[in-house]
Motif scaffolding. Structure first.
Motif, PDB file in Angstrom:
ATOM      1  N   THR A  81      -0.850   9.380 -10.970  1.00 22.40           N
ATOM      2  CA  THR A  81      -0.491   7.912 -11.189  1.00 22.40           C
ATOM      3  C   THR A  81      -1.698   7.410 -11.590  1.00 22.40           C
ATOM      4  O   THR A  81      -2.083   6.481 -12.319  1.00 22.40           O
ATOM      5  CB  THR A  81       0.495   7.524 -10.366  1.00 22.40           C
ATOM      6  OG1 THR A  81       1.817   8.109 -10.636  1.00 22.40           O
ATOM      7  CG2 THR A  81       0.866   5.723 -10.801  1.00 22.40           C
ATOM      8  N   GLU A  82      -2.572   7.222 -10.246  1.00 25.73           N
ATOM      9  CA  GLU A  82      -3.951   6.556 -10.102  1.00 25.73           C
ATOM     10  C   GLU A  82      -4.668   7.036 -11.359  1.00 25.73           C
ATOM     11  O   GLU A  82      -5.455   6.114 -11.823  1.00 25.73           O
ATOM     12  CB  GLU A  82      -4.568   6.733  -8.878  1.00 25.73           C
ATOM     13  CG  GLU A  82      -5.664   5.602  -8.593  1.00 25.73           C
ATOM     14  CD  GLU A  82      -5.778   5.291  -7.333  1.00 25.73           C
ATOM     15  OE1 GLU A  82      -5.499   5.823  -6.346  1.00 25.73           O
ATOM     16  OE2 GLU A  82      -6.112   4.045  -6.958  1.00 25.73           O
ATOM     17  N   TRP A  93      -9.915   0.476  -7.650  1.00 27.60           N
ATOM     18  CA  TRP A  93     -10.441   0.010  -6.263  1.00 27.60           C
ATOM     19  C   TRP A  93     -10.795   0.983  -5.379  1.00 27.60           C
ATOM     20  O   TRP A  93     -10.305   2.085  -5.307  1.00 27.60           O
ATOM     21  CB  TRP A  93      -9.343  -0.983  -5.770  1.00 27.60           C
ATOM     22  CG  TRP A  93      -8.015  -0.428  -5.237  1.00 27.60           C
ATOM     23  CD1 TRP A  93      -6.949   0.148  -5.880  1.00 27.60           C
ATOM     24  CD2 TRP A  93      -8.191   0.135  -3.769  1.00 27.60           C
ATOM     25  NE1 TRP A  93      -6.085   0.744  -5.091  1.00 27.60           N
ATOM     26  CE2 TRP A  93      -6.602   0.774  -3.944  1.00 27.60           C
ATOM     27  CE3 TRP A  93      -8.776  -0.027  -2.714  1.00 27.60           C
ATOM     28  CZ2 TRP A  93      -6.196   1.530  -2.507  1.00 27.60           C
ATOM     29  CZ3 TRP A  93      -8.197   0.544  -1.481  1.00 27.60           C
ATOM     30  CH2 TRP A  93      -6.872   1.111  -1.397  1.00 27.60           C
ATOM     31  N   TYR A 132     -12.432   8.402   5.779  1.00 26.05           N
ATOM     32  CA  TYR A 132     -12.314   8.099   4.394  1.00 26.05           C
ATOM     33  C   TYR A 132     -13.667   7.298   4.172  1.00 26.05           C
ATOM     34  O   TYR A 132     -13.574   6.318   3.167  1.00 26.05           O
ATOM     35  CB  TYR A 132     -11.037   7.266   4.156  1.00 26.05           C
ATOM     36  CG  TYR A 132     -10.557   7.212   2.905  1.00 26.05           C
ATOM     37  CD1 TYR A 132     -10.530   8.621   1.982  1.00 26.05           C
ATOM     38  CD2 TYR A 132     -10.313   6.327   1.894  1.00 26.05           C
ATOM     39  CE1 TYR A 132     -10.163   8.752   0.848  1.00 26.05           C
ATOM     40  CE2 TYR A 132      -9.956   6.350   0.687  1.00 26.05           C
ATOM     41  CZ  TYR A 132      -9.663   7.712  -0.005  1.00 26.05           C
ATOM     42  OH  TYR A 132      -9.576   7.731  -1.263  1.00 26.05           O
TER      43      TYR A 132
ATOM     44  N   TYR B  87      -2.675   7.901   1.078  1.00 25.06           N
ATOM     45  CA  TYR B  87      -2.193   6.400   1.131  1.00 25.06           C
ATOM     46  C   TYR B  87      -2.148   5.689  -0.045  1.00 25.06           C
ATOM     47  O   TYR B  87      -1.098   4.976  -0.561  1.00 25.06           O
ATOM     48  CB  TYR B  87      -3.181   5.703   2.074  1.00 25.06           C
ATOM     49  CG  TYR B  87      -3.162   4.224   2.402  1.00 25.06           C
ATOM     50  CD1 TYR B  87      -2.301   3.631   3.226  1.00 25.06           C
ATOM     51  CD2 TYR B  87      -3.900   3.388   1.551  1.00 25.06           C
ATOM     52  CE1 TYR B  87      -2.143   2.323   3.524  1.00 25.06           C
ATOM     53  CE2 TYR B  87      -3.900   1.988   1.523  1.00 25.06           C
ATOM     54  CZ  TYR B  87      -3.025   1.365   2.484  1.00 25.06           C
ATOM     55  OH  TYR B  87      -2.816   0.183   2.714  1.00 25.06           O
ATOM     56  N   ARG B  88      -3.244   6.221  -0.911  1.00 25.96           N
ATOM     57  CA  ARG B  88      -3.421   5.529  -2.267  1.00 25.96           C
ATOM     58  C   ARG B  88      -2.039   6.167  -2.993  1.00 25.96           C
ATOM     59  O   ARG B  88      -1.648   5.270  -4.167  1.00 25.96           O
ATOM     60  CB  ARG B  88      -4.659   6.237  -2.804  1.00 25.96           C
ATOM     61  CG  ARG B  88      -6.112   5.757  -2.244  1.00 25.96           C
ATOM     62  CD  ARG B  88      -7.130   6.155  -3.144  1.00 25.96           C
ATOM     63  NE  ARG B  88      -7.273   5.535  -4.315  1.00 25.96           N
ATOM     64  CZ  ARG B  88      -8.289   4.657  -4.371  1.00 25.96           C
ATOM     65  NH1 ARG B  88      -9.159   4.264  -3.311  1.00 25.96           N
ATOM     66  NH2 ARG B  88      -8.448   3.779  -5.471  1.00 25.96           N
ATOM     67  N   ASN B  92       0.565   3.698  -4.851  1.00 26.59           N
ATOM     68  CA  ASN B  92       0.729   3.806  -6.287  1.00 26.59           C
ATOM     69  C   ASN B  92       2.139   3.816  -6.857  1.00 26.59           C
ATOM     70  O   ASN B  92       2.453   3.475  -8.040  1.00 26.59           O
ATOM     71  CB  ASN B  92      -0.229   4.901  -6.853  1.00 26.59           C
ATOM     72  CG  ASN B  92      -1.623   4.302  -6.825  1.00 26.59           C
ATOM     73  OD1 ASN B  92      -2.122   2.800  -7.102  1.00 26.59           O
ATOM     74  ND2 ASN B  92      -2.676   5.188  -6.598  1.00 26.59           N
ATOM     75  N   PHE B 138      -3.389  -7.811  -2.842  1.00 30.44           N
ATOM     76  CA  PHE B 138      -3.322  -7.031  -3.902  1.00 30.44           C
ATOM     77  C   PHE B 138      -2.575  -5.769  -3.900  1.00 30.44           C
ATOM     78  O   PHE B 138      -2.257  -5.321  -5.167  1.00 30.44           O
ATOM     79  CB  PHE B 138      -4.831  -6.827  -4.492  1.00 30.44           C
ATOM     80  CG  PHE B 138      -5.528  -5.752  -3.730  1.00 30.44           C
ATOM     81  CD1 PHE B 138      -6.342  -5.741  -2.760  1.00 30.44           C
ATOM     82  CD2 PHE B 138      -5.926  -4.495  -4.561  1.00 30.44           C
ATOM     83  CE1 PHE B 138      -7.100  -4.497  -2.204  1.00 30.44           C
ATOM     84  CE2 PHE B 138      -6.371  -3.375  -4.151  1.00 30.44           C
ATOM     85  CZ  PHE B 138      -6.949  -3.410  -3.005  1.00 30.44           C
ATOM     86  N   LEU B 139      -2.422  -4.911  -2.849  1.00 28.24           N
ATOM     87  CA  LEU B 139      -1.558  -3.844  -2.851  1.00 28.24           C
ATOM     88  C   LEU B 139      -0.337  -4.178  -2.844  1.00 28.24           C
ATOM     89  O   LEU B 139       0.629  -3.495  -3.395  1.00 28.24           O
ATOM     90  CB  LEU B 139      -2.026  -2.910  -1.799  1.00 28.24           C
ATOM     91  CG  LEU B 139      -3.556  -2.349  -1.997  1.00 28.24           C
ATOM     92  CD1 LEU B 139      -3.835  -1.548  -0.730  1.00 28.24           C
ATOM     93  CD2 LEU B 139      -3.661  -1.466  -3.243  1.00 28.24           C
ATOM     94  N   LEU B 148       1.962   1.514  -9.659  1.00 33.43           N
ATOM     95  CA  LEU B 148       0.887   1.089 -10.620  1.00 33.43           C
ATOM     96  C   LEU B 148       1.428   1.057 -11.733  1.00 33.43           C
ATOM     97  O   LEU B 148       0.895   0.075 -12.616  1.00 33.43           O
ATOM     98  CB  LEU B 148      -0.045   2.093 -10.094  1.00 33.43           C
ATOM     99  CG  LEU B 148      -1.222   2.055 -11.143  1.00 33.43           C
ATOM    100  CD1 LEU B 148      -1.887   0.527 -10.633  1.00 33.43           C
ATOM    101  CD2 LEU B 148      -2.396   3.243 -10.902  1.00 33.43           C
TER     102      LEU B 148
END
Lengths: 353, 160
Positions: A81-82, A93, A132, B87-88, B92, B138-139, B148
C-alpha cells in the motif's frame, strides 16, 4: 521505477501463475521500461543492472531493500500500500534517522564472511538492535570487502532492525557499477547514536540456531546433524557466496542433500563461466531457479516435517521455510558448504587449510 | 476490548505464514499466529486487541501481517515497540499501532481501552492506567480516513 519478479518463481500452480500474470499485465499497461522477469532476486538484480547510485533515496517492496545501502544509497523496504502511495505521489515520510556506527578494525580471518558479521551483530544487539535507524558499517575490514559482501551486511540490517544499512561509496563501488559515481561518506565529526568498535580478526564463524537469527553462537558450539544444506537467497547465493561455497566444496562430496539457488541469472552465468558452478554440481548440488526459492516458503520447495537444515538465508523463524517442526540453522556459505560435506554443522576453517 | 497477549519479537512469518500468501486474506487470517496460539484465529472476536512485547511484527514487508489481524477484527495493536516496517504497514491499512512501554502489565483477557491519539490506555480489569506514545497527528489523519489509499483518494480529490 524498476519492476522485478522473484518471489513466486518458478510458477507451479494456478495461484502463482495468476500472481505473475497480474504483474506482467500491469507492467505492460503501465508502460514500465525497466522490467526484469525471472532474472533473479530484486536486491541483486537492481544494482547488477545499474539502477543504484550513491546518494539516491530509494524504496523497495521487500524488507531486504536495505541491501541498496551498500551503494551509499538510502534505501529501505515498504509494504504494498505504501508503495502505491509512492507511485502516486512520489513522496514518503520518515523520521530523520540517527546513525549507529559498526566499526571493524583489522581484517576478517579466512573462512569468515559478511554473513558471520551480521549473525554476530544480531546475536549481540537483538532483532531490534538497529532501532529502525541507519546502521553504518565502517572500518578497514569493511573497506576490504567486495561489493556483494557489503550487500550482505546491508541486507541483513533488516534482521538487525535498522531502517537501512549504509556503507560509504569508494573504488569498490565504482568498479562494481562500472560508472562515474559520487563519493558519499559520513563527515568526520558526524554524531552517532551509538558507536561500536570490533576487532575483525577475532570473529569466528557464527551459526544462528532455530528459531531466530538472534539465537547466535560460534560454529564450534554446534555438533548438530543435518539433513539438508541450502545455498540460496539475496542474502546468501550471490556470485561471491557461490565462490565461498566452492572454495570449501572443491574436490569434496556433500554427505547431505545440497540445494543451490543462485540469486541471479547473471551471477549463475558468471559462476558457470569461471567453473564455480561446476564445483558445486560435482559436489552433488541440486540446482533451483534464480528466485527467492525456499527462503520465504512461497514456492513448491519447502522443508518437510522435522527436517534439520542449515541455510545461507536471512531468517529461520518457525515455519518460515516449510513445516513448523523443521529446524533451520543460519550460517555463511562457507559454513553451510562445510556442513553439507560433514553431514553435521561443521567449522569451515578446517576445510580451508 | 479483550486483550490477546503475545511475547517479544513476534515475527511476520508467524502472523502471516508465507505459504498462504498466495491465497486471499481470509485464508491467510485463518493461519494467523497459529504456530504460537493454534486457537487464536478461531477464538478472536471483533474489537479485541493484540498486545505484544518488544519488536512486534519483526521480519517481512508483507502487508498481509497487519491485514490478517485487521481482517480478524482486531481494533488496535499495543506493544512495547514495533518493527518499523510492520508499524508503517499497520498504519497504512488504518490499523492503530500504539507503543506502550508498560505493555507487559497487560494480562491475557484483560478489558483494555486505548485512545491512539492521546496515548491513554485504561485497563478496566485491573483499574490501571498506562501511558502510551500518542500516534502523531499526521498519521492519525491517515487512520481516521481508513488507511493510506482512502487518505490519498481524499487528498487527490481536494487538490484536483
Amino acid at each position: 521505477m524498476v519492476v522485478i519478479t522473484d518471489h513466486y518463481l518458478p510458477e507451479y500452480d494456478d495461484e502463482s501463475r495468476k500472481i505473475l500474470r497480474i504483474a506482467r499485465d500491469w507492467v505492460r499497461e503501465a508502460g514500465i521500461d525497466n522490467f526484469y522477469d525471472a532474472q533473479g532476486i530484486c536486491h541483486v538484480v537492481l544494482p547488477e543492472r545499474g539502477h543504484l547510485r550513491p546518494g539516491m533515496f530509494a524504496v523497495g517492496g521487500d524488507s531486504h531493500s536495505p541491501t541498496g545501502g551498500a551503494f551509499a544509497a538510502y534505501m529501505f523496504g515498504i509494504g504494498a500500500t505504501e508503495m502505491l502511495g509512492v507511485l502516486v505521489t512520489g513522496e514518503i515520510w520518515l523520521k530523520v534517522p540517527h546513525t549507529i556506527a559498526m566499526d571493524f578494525d583489522g581484517a576478517f580471518a579466512r573462512g569468515v564472511s559478511a554473513k558471520d558479521v551480521m549473525l554476530f551483530l544480531i546475536g549481540r544487539f537483538g532483532l531490534d538492535g538497529g532501532q529502525y535507524q541507519a546502521v553504518e558499517y565502517r572500518g578497514p575490514a569493511i573497506r576490504a570487502l567486495p561489493m556483494q559482501e557489503r550487500m550482505t551486511l546491508c541486507n541483513m540490517t533488516a534482521e538487525l532492525g535498522g531502517q537501512t544499512g549504509l556503507i560509504a561509496s569508494d573504488d569498490v563501488t565504482r568498479d562494481y557499477l562500472k560508472a562515474d559515481i559520487e563519493i558519499w561518506d559520513s563527515d568526520a565529526d558526524a554524531g552517532t547514536l551509538a558507536h561500536h568498535r570490533f576487532n575483525a580478526g577475532e570473529l569466528p564463524p557464527q551459526v544462528a540456531a532455530p528459531h531466530s537469527p538472534a539465537n547466535t553462537r560460534p560454529v564450534t558450539d554446534f555438533q548438530q546433524k543435518i539433513d539438508l544444506a541450502y545455498i540460496g537467497a539475496c542474502t546468501g547465493a550471490k556470485l561471491e557466496d557461490l565462490r565461498m561455497a566452492a572454495l570449501v566444496l572443491k574436490g569434496r562430496k556433500a554427505k547431505t542433500k545440497l540445494v543451490v539457488a543462485p540469486a541471479s541469472l547473471r551471477d549463475q552465468q558468471a559462476a558457470e563461466r569461471e567453473g564455480t558452478l561446476q564445483v558445486l554440481l560435482d559436489a552433488g548440488a541440486e540446482l533451483l531457479a534464480n528466485s527467492c526459492g525456499m527462503c520465504a516458503g512461497y514456492g513448491q520447495h519447502q522443508l518437510g516435517e522435522n527436517t534439520v537444515a542449515i541455510s545461507t538465508t536471512a531468517r529461520n523463524f518457525k515455519g518460515r521455510m516449510g513445516a513448523a517442526s523443521a529446524q533451520v540453522y543460519l550460517a555463511s556459505p562457507y559454513t553451510v558448504a562445510a556442513s553439507a560435506v560433514a553431514g553435521r554443522i561443521a567449522d569451515p576453517r578446517e576445510m580451508l587449510r | 476490548m479483550r486483550a490477546w497477549v503475545f511475547g517479544d519479537d513476534i515475527d511476520t512469518d508467524a502472523i502471516a505464514p508465507g505459504r498462504y500468501l498466495k491465497f486471499d486474506i481470509g485464508q491467510v487470517a485463518r493461519h494467523c499466529l497459529e504456530t504460537i496460539d493454534p486457537g487464536f484465529s478461531s477464538s478472536v472476536r471483533k474489537g479485541d486487541v493484540v498486545v505484544g512485547g518488544r519488536n512486534f511484527g519483526t521480519g517481512s514487508s508483507r502487508e498481509q501481517a497487519p491485514e490478517a489481524l485487521k481482517h480478524l477484527g482486531i481494533a488496535a495493536l499495543i506493544a512495547e515497540s514495533f518493527a518499523g516496517l510492520f508499524y508503517r504497514n499497520a498504519i497504512n491499512l488504518g490499523l492503530p499501532a500504539v507503543v506502550c512501554p508498560q505493555a507487559k502489565r497487560i494480562r491475557p483477557g484483560d478489558d483494555v481501552h486505548v485512545d491512539p491519539a492521546s496515548g491513554r490506555l485504561e485497563n478496566r480489569t485491573t483499574g490501571e492506567e498506562l501511558d502510551c506514545e500518542p500516534i502523531p497527528e499526521f498519521l492519525m489523519q491517515l487512520i481516521r480516513d481508513g488507511g493510506l489509499v482512502a487518505h490519498l483518494e481524499k487528498r487527490l480529490r481536494t487538490t484536483s
